[in-house]
Design a protein around this motif. Structure first.
Motif, mmCIF file in Angstrom:
data_model
loop_
_atom_site.group_PDB
_atom_site.id
_atom_site.type_symbol
_atom_site.label_atom_id
_atom_site.label_comp_id
_atom_site.label_asym_id
_atom_site.label_seq_id
_atom_site.Cartn_x
_atom_site.Cartn_y
_atom_site.Cartn_z
ATOM 1 N N ALA A 1 0.818 -1.206 0.000
ATOM 2 C CA ALA A 1 0.000 0.000 0.000
ATOM 3 C C ALA A 1 0.853 1.258 0.000
ATOM 4 N N ASP A 2 2.012 1.223 0.667
ATOM 5 C CA ASP A 2 2.877 2.401 0.707
ATOM 6 C C ASP A 2 3.401 2.753 -0.678
ATOM 7 N N ILE A 3 3.815 1.740 -1.436
ATOM 8 C CA ILE A 3 4.310 1.960 -2.798
ATOM 9 C C ILE A 3 3.166 2.431 -3.693
ATOM 10 N N GLN A 4 1.993 1.839 -3.511
ATOM 11 C CA GLN A 4 0.840 2.205 -4.341
ATOM 12 C C GLN A 4 0.480 3.678 -4.160
ATOM 13 N N LEU A 5 0.443 4.147 -2.919
ATOM 14 C CA LEU A 5 0.128 5.552 -2.660
ATOM 15 C C LEU A 5 1.195 6.472 -3.239
ATOM 16 N N ALA A 6 2.458 6.076 -3.134
ATOM 17 C CA ALA A 6 3.545 6.879 -3.694
ATOM 18 C C ALA A 6 3.400 6.992 -5.204
ATOM 19 N N ALA A 7 3.056 5.899 -5.854
ATOM 20 C CA ALA A 7 2.906 5.908 -7.316
ATOM 21 C C ALA A 7 1.764 6.814 -7.747
ATOM 22 N N CYS B 1 -1.117 4.042 -14.945
ATOM 23 C CA CYS B 1 -1.887 2.931 -14.378
ATOM 24 C C CYS B 1 -1.039 2.224 -13.334
ATOM 25 N N LEU B 2 -1.727 1.648 -12.372
ATOM 26 C CA LEU B 2 -1.101 0.894 -11.298
ATOM 27 C C LEU B 2 -1.482 -0.567 -11.492
ATOM 28 N N ILE B 3 -0.470 -1.433 -11.553
ATOM 29 C CA ILE B 3 -0.712 -2.851 -11.826
ATOM 30 C C ILE B 3 -0.301 -3.646 -10.600
ATOM 31 N N LEU B 4 -1.275 -4.307 -9.967
ATOM 32 C CA LEU B 4 -1.047 -5.049 -8.741
ATOM 33 C C LEU B 4 -0.975 -6.532 -9.036
ATOM 34 N N THR B 5 0.098 -7.161 -8.611
ATOM 35 C CA THR B 5 0.299 -8.590 -8.861
ATOM 36 C C THR B 5 -0.173 -9.410 -7.671
ATOM 37 N N GLY B 6 -0.455 -10.677 -7.960
ATOM 38 C CA GLY B 6 -0.809 -11.616 -6.899
ATOM 39 C C GLY B 6 -2.272 -11.662 -6.538
ATOM 40 N N ARG B 7 -3.115 -10.860 -7.218
ATOM 41 C CA ARG B 7 -4.548 -10.836 -6.932
ATOM 42 C C ARG B 7 -4.850 -10.497 -5.478
ATOM 43 N N VAL B 8 -4.003 -9.666 -4.871
ATOM 44 C CA VAL B 8 -4.282 -9.188 -3.518
ATOM 45 C C VAL B 8 -5.081 -7.895 -3.637
ATOM 46 N N ALA B 9 -6.237 -7.833 -3.013
ATOM 47 C CA ALA B 9 -7.105 -6.660 -3.138
ATOM 48 C C ALA B 9 -6.479 -5.450 -2.460
ATOM 49 N N PRO B 10 -6.472 -4.307 -3.123
ATOM 50 C CA PRO B 10 -5.912 -3.097 -2.505
ATOM 51 C C PRO B 10 -6.829 -2.577 -1.409
ATOM 52 N N LEU B 11 -6.276 -1.756 -0.533
ATOM 53 C CA LEU B 11 -7.062 -1.149 0.533
ATOM 54 C C LEU B 11 -8.071 -0.155 -0.050
ATOM 55 N N PRO B 12 -9.203 0.060 0.603
ATOM 56 C CA PRO B 12 -10.216 0.999 0.095
ATOM 57 C C PRO B 12 -9.658 2.396 -0.140
ATOM 58 N N GLN B 13 -8.745 2.860 0.723
ATOM 59 C CA GLN B 13 -8.199 4.198 0.528
ATOM 60 C C GLN B 13 -7.339 4.306 -0.735
ATOM 61 N N ILE B 14 -6.763 3.188 -1.170
ATOM 62 C CA ILE B 14 -5.990 3.180 -2.419
ATOM 63 C C ILE B 14 -6.944 3.380 -3.601
ATOM 64 N N ILE B 15 -8.047 2.647 -3.590
ATOM 65 C CA ILE B 15 -9.046 2.788 -4.653
ATOM 66 C C ILE B 15 -9.600 4.211 -4.669
ATOM 67 N N SER B 16 -9.887 4.740 -3.478
ATOM 68 C CA SER B 16 -10.447 6.086 -3.384
ATOM 69 C C SER B 16 -9.482 7.125 -3.951
ATOM 70 N N ARG B 17 -8.192 7.005 -3.602
ATOM 71 C CA ARG B 17 -7.215 7.976 -4.100
ATOM 72 C C ARG B 17 -7.013 7.825 -5.609
ATOM 73 N N ALA B 18 -7.017 6.618 -6.107
ATOM 74 C CA ALA B 18 -6.857 6.393 -7.545
ATOM 75 C C ALA B 18 -8.017 7.013 -8.318
ATOM 76 N N GLU B 19 -9.223 6.896 -7.770
ATOM 77 C CA GLU B 19 -10.380 7.503 -8.435
ATOM 78 C C GLU B 19 -10.283 9.018 -8.433
ATOM 79 N N GLU B 20 -9.770 9.595 -7.333
ATOM 80 C CA GLU B 20 -9.571 11.043 -7.290
ATOM 81 C C GLU B 20 -8.569 11.491 -8.355
ATOM 82 N N MET B 21 -7.500 10.705 -8.528
ATOM 83 C CA MET B 21 -6.437 11.058 -9.473
ATOM 84 C C MET B 21 -6.736 10.556 -10.881
#
Length: 393
Positions: A298-304, A311-331
């Motif tokens: 999550a720390d790397i995702q927020l930095a990116a 685009c942010l590409i997450l490996t391993g099919r691990v679901a991101p935290l809700p705040q990551i999705i929220s920030r990505a939608e804002e950006m």
């Protein structure tokens, strides 16, 4: 039979015309056709075709366009009797707003199924005879005919570039992706194969730092050997870029947010596998990135998401935290989730750069300007025997 070009009917052929402005003193064409080929796949041939076509259209010339041997298709199994639609042809024809009578048909697809039918001799079609359809249709001022990725492609159907050039009695302009060790040999080999039908070459994807060197050394070398160099196209991150849509397809990815932003163009790839402070410094140096990182970082995702990330590409099919999705939608940055490991994901993306088709509007607009600025159009027109037209503004 008599040929038509430039609005005039004349019995002249390629071998009947010697152009007074040709420094080589060789026979040059006055032909209704210009074949565009390349020495290897993904050399920028379609981009060059589109750029030349747009320039001619802007100068009031009526063009026609076709691709006898299809190489870009959605379904790898082309069924016999199906209407053949090459995706390059579709995109270029739509971009140029060509009418049906300005489009030449694709005769056969260079796909595994079609090749297998040919090898099994269940397809005995004489495609060179079918190419007569091109000769029977008046091309307007000029017809741009696009070849396959390499000169030899299509030999199994007798539709390789030298064969098509001979059948249409037409000159060939080659696109060559610049390689310090390979361009010279590949172009000299092409000259041996095409002979006097080789009208000239355009060197593509030349690093800007090497433009002067290429202009001062390679160009005179080729010109002295009878190979006109009609343009140097500089290397472009945009033309090498890949859309997020393309990455979704290649990675079989799940889109977690911002599905309406999949048209964003990715120019570089960054792996987020370091600590967050190092990652932030690294990300700031990137431009229009795809960032690949683990779904649990999550720390790397927020930095990116705070840098130039497309685009942010997450490996391993691990679901991101809700705040990551929220920030990505804002950006407005799409997040993709893949089942692949990081190494495999990176390999697939890396292969995509420079090997995607010219099917995005932003690339088409850029190509038009790039080709207009880099090509010696007066010389091209002179070599083609086209009437002089005003320089593009």
């Amino acid at each position: 039979m008599a040929e038509y070009w430039g609005g005039f009917k004349t019995p002249l052929k390629w071998s009947d015309i010697r152009h007074e402005n040709d420094p080589r003193g060789k026979v040059l064409p006055s032909s209704p056709y210009l074949l565009l080929g390349s020495t290897e796949a993904y050399s920028g041939k379609s981009a060059l075709t589109l750029g030349i076509a747009q320039y001619f259209q802007q100068q009031g010339l009526r063009i026609a366009y076709g691709k006898p041997l299809g190489t870009c298709f959605e379904d790898s199994s082309v069924k016999p009797g199906a209407v053949l639609i090459d995706e390059d042809v579709r995109f270029i024809a739509e971009t140029l707003n060509l009418s049906e009578d300005q489009r030449y048909p694709t005769l056969v697809m260079l796909d595994p199924t079609s090749v297998q039918r040919r090898l099994a001799q269940t397809d005995s079609t004489d495609y060179l005879t079918q190419l007569q359809q091109y000769r029977d249709r008046p091309p307007g001022d000029i017809a741009l005919i696009e070849g396959a990725g390499r000169l030899v492609d299509g030999q199994v159907f007798s539709l390789d570039l030298p064969a098509v050039a001979a059948a249409l009695d037409a000159p060939v302009l080659l696109a060559n992706r610049w390689s310090e060790t390979g361009s010279v040999d590949s172009l000299l080999a092409a000259q041996q194969s095409l002979g006097d039908r080789l009208l000239g070459v355009v060197l593509n994807a030349v690093p800007r730092s090497e433009l002067d060197h290429v202009r001062e050394t390679l160009v005179p070398f080729l010109e002295a050997r009878g190979i006109p160099v009609l343009g140097l196209l500089p290397q472009s991150a945009l033309l090498r870029s890949v859309s997020v849509t393309e990455l979704v397809s290649r990675l079989n990815a799940e889109v977690l947010c911002c599905r309406d932003r999949l048209d964003l163009m990715v120019e570089s790839l960054t792996i987020g596998a370091m600590n967050v402070n190092s990652a932030m410094e690294y990300f700031r140096k990137g431009r229009n990135m795809a960032v690949v990182t683990g779904g649990d970082r999550a720390d790397i995702q927020l930095a990116a998401l705070e840098t130039s990330t497309q685009c942010l590409i997450l490996t391993g099919r691990v679901a991101p935290l809700p705040q990551i999705i929220s920030r990505a939608e804002e950006m407005e940055i799409p997040i993709l989730s893949v089942q692949l490991d990081t190494l495999t994901t990176v390999e697939i993306i890396d292969q995509a750069f420079g090997q995607v088709r010219l099917h995005e509007v932003v690339k088409a607009q850029y190509v038009s300007r790039l080709v207009r600025e880099a090509l010696d159009f007066p010389r091209l027109q002179s070599l083609l025997g086209l009437p002089a037209i005003a320089a593009a503004s």
